[in-house]
Design an enzyme around this catalytic site. Structure first.
Site, mmCIF file in Angstrom:
data_model
loop_
_atom_site.group_PDB
_atom_site.id
_atom_site.type_symbol
_atom_site.label_atom_id
_atom_site.label_comp_id
_atom_site.label_asym_id
_atom_site.label_seq_id
_atom_site.Cartn_x
_atom_site.Cartn_y
_atom_site.Cartn_z
ATOM 1 N N TYR A 63 0.851 -1.192 0.000
ATOM 2 C CA TYR A 63 0.000 0.000 0.000
ATOM 3 C C TYR A 63 0.884 1.239 0.000
ATOM 4 O O TYR A 63 1.947 1.248 0.633
ATOM 5 C CB TYR A 63 -0.908 -0.006 1.240
ATOM 6 C CG TYR A 63 -2.081 0.932 1.153
ATOM 7 C CD1 TYR A 63 -3.139 0.667 0.296
ATOM 8 C CD2 TYR A 63 -2.144 2.082 1.940
ATOM 9 C CE1 TYR A 63 -4.229 1.512 0.221
ATOM 10 C CE2 TYR A 63 -3.233 2.940 1.878
ATOM 11 C CZ TYR A 63 -4.268 2.643 1.009
ATOM 12 O OH TYR A 63 -5.353 3.494 0.934
ATOM 13 N N ASN A 147 -14.471 5.451 4.979
ATOM 14 C CA ASN A 147 -15.489 5.133 3.980
ATOM 15 C C ASN A 147 -16.546 6.224 3.782
ATOM 16 O O ASN A 147 -16.779 6.638 2.639
ATOM 17 C CB ASN A 147 -16.142 3.792 4.318
ATOM 18 C CG ASN A 147 -15.169 2.636 4.232
ATOM 19 O OD1 ASN A 147 -14.309 2.603 3.356
ATOM 20 N ND2 ASN A 147 -15.283 1.678 5.136
ATOM 21 N N ASN A 173 -21.994 -3.016 -2.938
ATOM 22 C CA ASN A 173 -22.197 -3.641 -1.627
ATOM 23 C C ASN A 173 -21.009 -3.441 -0.699
ATOM 24 O O ASN A 173 -21.024 -3.898 0.445
ATOM 25 C CB ASN A 173 -22.490 -5.133 -1.785
ATOM 26 C CG ASN A 173 -21.374 -5.867 -2.521
ATOM 27 O OD1 ASN A 173 -20.861 -5.361 -3.514
ATOM 28 N ND2 ASN A 173 -21.020 -7.049 -2.062
ATOM 29 N N SER A 174 -19.961 -2.753 -1.164
ATOM 30 C CA SER A 174 -18.808 -2.461 -0.304
ATOM 31 C C SER A 174 -19.208 -1.424 0.736
ATOM 32 O O SER A 174 -20.279 -0.807 0.667
ATOM 33 C CB SER A 174 -17.649 -1.940 -1.143
ATOM 34 O OG SER A 174 -17.964 -0.653 -1.679
ATOM 35 N N VAL A 176 -17.861 1.547 1.201
ATOM 36 C CA VAL A 176 -17.999 2.842 0.534
ATOM 37 C C VAL A 176 -19.276 2.872 -0.290
ATOM 38 O O VAL A 176 -20.020 3.864 -0.287
ATOM 39 C CB VAL A 176 -16.776 3.143 -0.356
ATOM 40 C CG1 VAL A 176 -17.019 4.401 -1.190
ATOM 41 C CG2 VAL A 176 -15.528 3.327 0.489
ATOM 42 N N ARG A 196 -21.774 -8.092 -8.306
ATOM 43 C CA ARG A 196 -21.556 -9.387 -8.953
ATOM 44 C C ARG A 196 -22.824 -10.235 -8.871
ATOM 45 O O ARG A 196 -23.581 -10.164 -7.900
ATOM 46 C CB ARG A 196 -20.422 -10.148 -8.270
ATOM 47 C CG ARG A 196 -19.029 -9.621 -8.528
ATOM 48 C CD ARG A 196 -17.979 -10.512 -7.884
ATOM 49 N NE ARG A 196 -18.101 -10.570 -6.428
ATOM 50 C CZ ARG A 196 -18.624 -11.578 -5.743
ATOM 51 N NH1 ARG A 196 -19.106 -12.644 -6.377
ATOM 52 N NH2 ARG A 196 -18.669 -11.525 -4.425
ATOM 53 N N GLY A 270 -10.450 2.493 -6.254
ATOM 54 C CA GLY A 270 -10.010 1.140 -5.957
ATOM 55 C C GLY A 270 -9.912 0.327 -7.233
ATOM 56 O O GLY A 270 -10.323 0.768 -8.314
ATOM 57 N N MET A 272 -10.524 -3.553 -7.252
ATOM 58 C CA MET A 272 -10.724 -4.850 -6.619
ATOM 59 C C MET A 272 -10.456 -6.015 -7.565
ATOM 60 O O MET A 272 -10.089 -7.099 -7.130
ATOM 61 C CB MET A 272 -12.148 -4.932 -6.060
ATOM 62 C CG MET A 272 -12.415 -3.977 -4.913
ATOM 63 S SD MET A 272 -14.169 -3.870 -4.480
ATOM 64 C CE MET A 272 -14.529 -5.573 -4.072
ATOM 65 N N LYS A 362 -18.031 -5.915 8.817
ATOM 66 C CA LYS A 362 -16.872 -5.129 9.231
ATOM 67 C C LYS A 362 -16.370 -5.660 10.571
ATOM 68 O O LYS A 362 -17.144 -5.856 11.504
ATOM 69 C CB LYS A 362 -17.256 -3.665 9.370
ATOM 70 C CG LYS A 362 -16.164 -2.755 9.914
ATOM 71 C CD LYS A 362 -15.078 -2.489 8.900
ATOM 72 C CE LYS A 362 -15.550 -1.543 7.834
ATOM 73 N NZ LYS A 362 -14.488 -1.204 6.858
#
Length: 371
Positions: A63, A147, A173-174, A176, A196, A270, A272, A362
């Site tokens: 990162y 977020n 659905n994340s 954020v 998805r 992002g 992913m 989370k």
């Protein structure tokens, strides 16, 4: 011996000395009570600290943000303390500090603050007082600086949207994504949310619509050109969508970008899919598409303290109005009574389960102190 044991258990941090998989390199380290705070610093007690995907990447060493080596124990080699986000309570205040009082809740504005610990001494300018409000929980506070601000800033910094205008996002659905849905709904924006295809799609769709999502589709749905034409012509009255938010990249984002209209912005935060972002040249030439990246850590570095305070106040107000929910979560406690060996193994086990996808919520750490 019992007296000495109580001393070394007073504070604890989750640390590492080299990069690698968190399930292998993390350990627990106890350290003595904090001395009185130096001028312009405060002693804080961490209440909760989340484990974010970026935290895993930091420990792995992949990162961009890097923590600093920290000396917690005399005679012990310096260590990296994990954790970037968290909620803390002010315990002691050094001279020269204004605007903070003992008992205040604070959040971190300095990147890689080492929040996976029970108590730390920090610079007063590296924390921000979190306004108290009805309905504001410790979980809200602990998850307030990454977020939700990312969602709010992406929704407002690039395009001035009017009521009933559309935003399209992938990874809906994340954490954020769910914040985007709620904040957009609070401002009267409509959201097209891409996820998805999965066995529980109907359940997920219901969940996102309960948060305020206007429409939920799968990436596979974008292959249907008649549907995408309907989206552009009917849903947006032919105007197209002026703001797209991307955390996936790869071919799915290429398909999503085709929904964007004239002078639109595609904001990426992002990747992913771990695939490159590939966009048709025609979108730039004929639709004047602007593609930019957003990183909340950079926003904190480039904005004033007043900007940060206004940002937190806006988010707290949304919580107080019932328009921003705490994320679904699980609090995992590392008890003070555990030895460092036992505590370290518990933490490594947690990260092994996260890597295997065993937590659908989370995860927040509560590092107990015997103080």
């Amino acid at each position: 011996m019992a007296f000495r044991a109580s001393l070394v258990r007073l504070n604890r941090a989750i640390v590492y000395t080299q990069n690698g998989e968190p399930s292998q390199v993390l350990s627990a380290l106890t350290y003595k009570p904090l001395p009185p705070p130096a001028p312009d610093t405060v002693n804080i007690k961490y209440l909760l600290a989340p484990i974010n995907p970026s935290d895993v990447n930091v420990v792995q060493g992949v990162y961009p943000a890097k923590p600093s080596l920290t000396s917690l124990v005399d005679g012990h080699s310096d260590v990296f303390v994990g954790g970037n986000e968290g909620l803390a309570e002010v315990m002691q205040i050094g001279s020269g500090v204004s605007g903070l009082a003992v008992g205040d809740w604070v959040v971190m504005t300095k990147s890689q603050a080492g929040t996976w610990s029970s108590a730390r001494n920090v610079g007063a300018m590296d924390v921000l007082k979190l306004p108290r409000a009805d309905g504001l929980t410790e979980v809200h506070g602990a998850t307030m600086t990454v977020n939700p601000p990312t969602a709010l800033n992406m929704l407002t910094n690039y395009v001035t949207l009017g009521k009933d205008e559309w935003v399209v996002q992938n990874g809906a659905n994340s954490a954020v994504g769910q914040a985007v849905i709620q904040i957009a709904a609070s401002r009267g924006f409509k959201t097209l949310n891409l996820v998805r295809k999965r066995p529980d799609l109907e359940e997920l769709t219901t969940k996102l619509k309960d948060l305020g999502a206007t429409e939920v589709l799968t990436y596979d749905d974008l292959a249907d050109r008649s549907l995408t034409q309907k989206i552009i012509k009917d849903w947006t009255a032919g105007k197209g969508i002026r703001l797209g938010l991307n955390c996936v990249s790869g071919p799915d984002t290429t398909s999503m970008a085709r929904l964007l209209g004239q002078d639109a912005y595609l904001v990426s935060y992002g990747a992913m899919s771990k695939q490159p972002l590939s966009l048709p040249t025609s979108l730039f030439i004929f639709k004047n598409l602007t593609s930019v990246g957003f990183w909340q850590s950079r926003w904190y570095k480039t904005h004033t303290r007043d900007d940060k305070e206004k940002l937190m106040q806006t988010l707290v107000d949304l919580v107080a109005q019932g328009k921003l929910k705490a994320p679904e979560h699980e609090i995992l406690t590392i008890p003070a009574r555990d030895s460092d060996e036992v505590a370290g193994q518990k933490v490594r086990d947690i990260f092994a389960k996260i890597a295997e996808g065993q937590y659908g919520k989370k995860v927040l750490l509560k590092i107990e102190s015997s103080q």
